[in-house]
Design a protein around this motif. Structure first.
Motif, PDB file in Angstrom:
ATOM      1  N   GLN A 147       7.791  -0.293  -5.639  1.00 49.59           N
ATOM      2  CA  GLN A 147       8.706  -0.668  -6.713  1.00 49.59           C
ATOM      3  C   GLN A 147       8.736  -2.177  -6.946  1.00 49.59           C
ATOM      4  O   GLN A 147       9.541  -2.672  -7.734  1.00 49.59           O
ATOM      5  N   THR A 148       7.885  -2.908  -6.256  1.00 49.34           N
ATOM      6  CA  THR A 148       7.779  -4.365  -6.407  1.00 49.34           C
ATOM      7  C   THR A 148       6.452  -4.711  -7.083  1.00 49.34           C
ATOM      8  O   THR A 148       5.634  -3.834  -7.379  1.00 49.34           O
ATOM      9  N   ASP A 149       6.229  -5.994  -7.269  1.00 40.84           N
ATOM     10  CA  ASP A 149       4.956  -6.461  -7.846  1.00 40.84           C
ATOM     11  C   ASP A 149       3.903  -6.738  -6.779  1.00 40.84           C
ATOM     12  O   ASP A 149       2.801  -7.218  -7.092  1.00 40.84           O
ATOM     13  N   LEU A 150       4.198  -6.454  -5.538  1.00 40.58           N
ATOM     14  CA  LEU A 150       3.253  -6.713  -4.452  1.00 40.58           C
ATOM     15  C   LEU A 150       2.092  -5.714  -4.476  1.00 40.58           C
ATOM     16  O   LEU A 150       2.263  -4.546  -4.825  1.00 40.58           O
ATOM     17  N   ASP A 151       0.921  -6.208  -4.087  1.00 45.90           N
ATOM     18  CA  ASP A 151      -0.268  -5.365  -3.943  1.00 45.90           C
ATOM     19  C   ASP A 151      -0.234  -4.771  -2.534  1.00 45.90           C
ATOM     20  O   ASP A 151      -0.334  -5.503  -1.542  1.00 45.90           O
ATOM     21  N   VAL A 152      -0.081  -3.455  -2.427  1.00 46.75           N
ATOM     22  CA  VAL A 152       0.197  -2.787  -1.151  1.00 46.75           C
ATOM     23  C   VAL A 152      -0.896  -1.784  -0.820  1.00 46.75           C
ATOM     24  O   VAL A 152      -1.366  -1.031  -1.684  1.00 46.75           O
ATOM     25  N   VAL A 153      -1.282  -1.768   0.456  1.00 46.47           N
ATOM     26  CA  VAL A 153      -2.246  -0.793   0.990  1.00 46.47           C
ATOM     27  C   VAL A 153      -1.617  -0.106   2.185  1.00 46.47           C
ATOM     28  O   VAL A 153      -0.948  -0.749   3.012  1.00 46.47           O
ATOM     29  N   LEU A 154      -1.806   1.206   2.282  1.00 42.45           N
ATOM     30  CA  LEU A 154      -1.380   1.964   3.461  1.00 42.45           C
ATOM     31  C   LEU A 154      -2.592   2.623   4.092  1.00 42.45           C
ATOM     32  O   LEU A 154      -3.390   3.260   3.387  1.00 42.45           O
ATOM     33  N   VAL A 155      -2.728   2.476   5.416  1.00 40.71           N
ATOM     34  CA  VAL A 155      -3.807   3.161   6.137  1.00 40.71           C
ATOM     35  C   VAL A 155      -3.213   4.019   7.244  1.00 40.71           C
ATOM     36  O   VAL A 155      -2.223   3.655   7.871  1.00 40.71           O
ATOM     37  N   GLU A 156      -3.838   5.170   7.462  1.00 34.60           N
ATOM     38  CA  GLU A 156      -3.428   6.116   8.498  1.00 34.60           C
ATOM     39  C   GLU A 156      -4.664   6.535   9.283  1.00 34.60           C
ATOM     40  O   GLU A 156      -5.696   6.881   8.690  1.00 34.60           O
ATOM     41  N   LYS A 157      -4.597   6.499  10.598  1.00 33.69           N
ATOM     42  CA  LYS A 157      -5.765   6.780  11.428  1.00 33.69           C
ATOM     43  C   LYS A 157      -6.202   8.238  11.369  1.00 33.69           C
ATOM     44  O   LYS A 157      -7.358   8.562  11.604  1.00 33.69           O
ATOM     45  N   ASP A 158      -5.259   9.149  11.054  1.00 36.22           N
ATOM     46  CA  ASP A 158      -5.588  10.572  10.961  1.00 36.22           C
ATOM     47  C   ASP A 158      -5.243  11.047   9.553  1.00 36.22           C
ATOM     48  O   ASP A 158      -5.796  10.583   8.583  1.00 36.22           O
ATOM     49  N   ARG A 159      -4.318  11.981   9.427  1.00 37.76           N
ATOM     50  CA  ARG A 159      -3.802  12.418   8.144  1.00 37.76           C
ATOM     51  C   ARG A 159      -2.333  12.039   8.047  1.00 37.76           C
ATOM     52  O   ARG A 159      -1.619  12.030   9.056  1.00 37.76           O
ATOM     53  N   ALA A 160      -1.872  11.721   6.861  1.00 40.21           N
ATOM     54  CA  ALA A 160      -0.481  11.325   6.677  1.00 40.21           C
ATOM     55  C   ALA A 160       0.458  12.389   7.220  1.00 40.21           C
ATOM     56  O   ALA A 160       0.279  13.579   6.963  1.00 40.21           O
TER      57      ALA A 160
END
Length: 398
Positions: free
Chosen positions: A48-61
Motif C-alpha cells: 500500500q506504499t510506493d516502495l518497491d517490495v520483493v518477498l522470497v520464500e524458501k519453500d512454498r508460502a
C-alpha cells in the motif's frame, strides 16, 4: 531447523497459486524473507506504499509454521494483562492489549476485500480457571480487563456448566476475538500484495549476505543476488538460526484436528476455549465443524523427539477434549507437532542488530502470533515510510 512434523489439516483446505523461483539478479527497496503469516502481513501492508517490495520464500508460502498454526485470534495474550502490568507497567501492558484488540478489528475489515476467503469468524473466548487455586488470579484479571473497558464477562461455575456442560471453578468470557484458517490467510494476503505490485518468489532460499553502505546484497542458493535497501527477516522461528535472540524461548507444541461433527454437537457459540494452567489446553472449531485442540508444550525442539511423541500427544489431546465433552465420538484425523516461540517478557519484538545493518527482524512470538504479526507489520510499514510511532519503541527497546 525442522519446525514441524506430522499430518497437517490446513494445506488440505487450499491449493494456493504457485510462484516461480528467482533465477536472475534483482534490486528493490525492501526485501521480505519469509512467506508465512509475518511475511504475508508485511507484504500486504507495504504493498500500500510506493516502495518497491520483493518477498522470497524458501519453500512454498505458508508451508512453515503457518500450516501448523491453530488459528485462534485473541486480544488476550499468554501472559495475562495483570502479569504484563507487573512486568513492564500498566500503561504499556494496556497499550499492547489495545493494539491486539485493534488488530482483530483491522483483520475483520480487511478480510472481505481478499480474493481467498480465509474463514475468518468473530468468536467469543472462554478462559477458565483450571482449578480452584487459579480462581482468584482470574478474578484479578477480569477486574483489570473491566477497568480498561475490554469486553469481558465473569462466568461462575454454574454459568460454565449451564452454557458448556462441563464443570470449572470460574471463567472469563471475552468478546471480539476470532478464528481463521492461517494457511488461507497467508495465501490471500500474499495474493493481494502481488496484485498491488509486490514481486513474490517461492523455492528461493537465501543463504548468503553482504552488507554495503546503504544496502544489503542477499544471495540465493541458486546463485541469484537481491540488492535491497532494507531487509525484513520474517522467517518465523527460523529467524533464530540467523541471529539468536536471548529474549526468545523456543519449545514444542502439539495439535489435532478431529473428524467432522454435526452442527448440533458443537459447544455453545463455537467459542474459543483455553485455560489458566501452564502449559494450557486450547480448542476451537473449524468451518467444516471439526475440533482443533492443542497444547502439551515441552521445552525440546529436537525434530526427532517431536516426531517420536506425535502419537502419544495425539492420544493425550483427544483424552483432554473428551474429559470436557465425553458425549462426543472423536478421532484425530490430523495430528502434528511444531516448534513454538514465545518471549521471556511476554511481548513480541522488532529487533535491529549492529552486526546485521539495514535488517529488521519481525519476531511475532507468543500464542497470539497472527495478531502480533498484524501489529508489528503495520509498525514496520510506518517506520519504513518515515512515520514516527511510540508503539514501535515499545516493541524495539528491549
Amino acid at each position: 531447523m525442522d519446525i514441524r512434523s506430522g499430518t497437517f489439516f490446513w494445506p488440505d483446505t487450499l491449493t494456493p497459486k504457485p510462484f516461480r523461483a528467482l533465477e536472475e539478479d534483482i534490486s528493490c527497496d525492501v526485501l521480505i524473507i519469509g512467506g508465512g503469516e509475518s511475511g504475508a502481513h508485511c507484504a500486504y501492508f507495504l504493498s500500500q506504499t510506493d516502495l518497491d517490495v520483493v518477498l522470497v520464500e524458501k519453500d512454498r508460502a505458508g508451508s512453515g509454521s503457518s500450516s501448523a498454526n491453530t488459528g485462534l485470534l485473541q486480544y488476550s495474550n499468554d501472559k495475562m494483562l495483570t502479569a504484563c502490568a507487573n512486568s513492564f507497567g500498566e500503561e504499556k501492558a494496556v497499550r499492547h492489549y489495545r493494539l491486539c484488540e485493534q488488530a482483530l478489528r483491522g483483520l475483520e475489515n480487511l478480510v472481505p476485500s481478499l480474493s481467498i476467503n480465509p474463514d475468518f469468524k468473530i468468536r467469543e473466548s472462554l478462559y477458565y480457571a483450571s482449578d480452584e487455586a487459579d480462581k482468584e488470579t482470574l478474578r484479578k484479571e477480569y477486574n483489570m480487563l473491566k477497568k480498561h473497558s475490554f469486553h469481558a464477562e465473569w462466568l461462575s461455575s454454574s454459568d460454565i456448566e449451564r452454557m458448556y456442560g462441563f464443570k470449572k471453578p470460574a471463567g472469563i468470557l471475552s468478546g471480539g476475538d476470532a478464528e481463521v484458517n492461517p494457511y488461507k490467510l497467508a495465501a490471500s494476503l500474499i495474493g493481494a500484495a502481488e496484485a498491488n505490485g509486490v514481486r513474490v518468489f517461492e523455492k528461493t532460499e537465501v543463504n548468503g549476505r553482504k552488507f554495503e553502505h546503504g544496502h544489503v546484497m542477499m544471495y540465493t542458493a541458486s546463485g541469484a543476488c537481491i540488492k535491497a535497501k532494507k531487509v525484513i527477516m520474517a522467517a518465523g522461528y527460523r529467524n533464530q538460526e540467523i541471529r539468536r535472540e536471548q529474549n526468545a524461548v523456543l519449545s514444542s507444541s502439539y495439535a489435532i484436528a478431529t473428524n467432522r461433527l454435526a452442527k448440533n454437537e458443537i459447544w455453545y457459540g463455537q467459542t474459543l476455549i483455553w485455560e489458566t494452567a501452564r502449559p494450557y489446553l486450547y480448542m476451537r472449531t473449524t468451518a467444516d465443524n471439526r475440533i482443533i485442540a492443542g497444547g502439551l508444550d515441552e521445552p525440546s525442539i529436537d525434530a526427532l523427539k517431536i516426531n517420536s511423541k506425535l502419537v502419544h500427544k495425539r492420544d493425550q489431546l483427544l483424552l483432554e477434549v473428551n474429559k470436557l465433552f465425553p458425549e462426543l465420538k472423536l478421532e484425530a484425523e490430523y495430528f502434528w507437532g511444531a516448534v513454538f516461540g514465545s518471549t521471556h517478557d511476554g511481548l513480541p519484538m522488532i529487533k535491529e542488530y549492529p552486526e546485521l545493518p539495514h535488517c529488521l527482524f519481525l519476531l511475532g512470538y507468543g500464542g497470539n502470533g497472527t495478531v502480533c504479526s498484524y501489529v508489528l507489520a503495520n509498525l514496520i510499514r510506518d517506520h519504513l515510510i518515515g512515520k514516527q510511532s511510540d508503539d514501535l519503541q515499545m516493541y524495539m527497546e528491549r
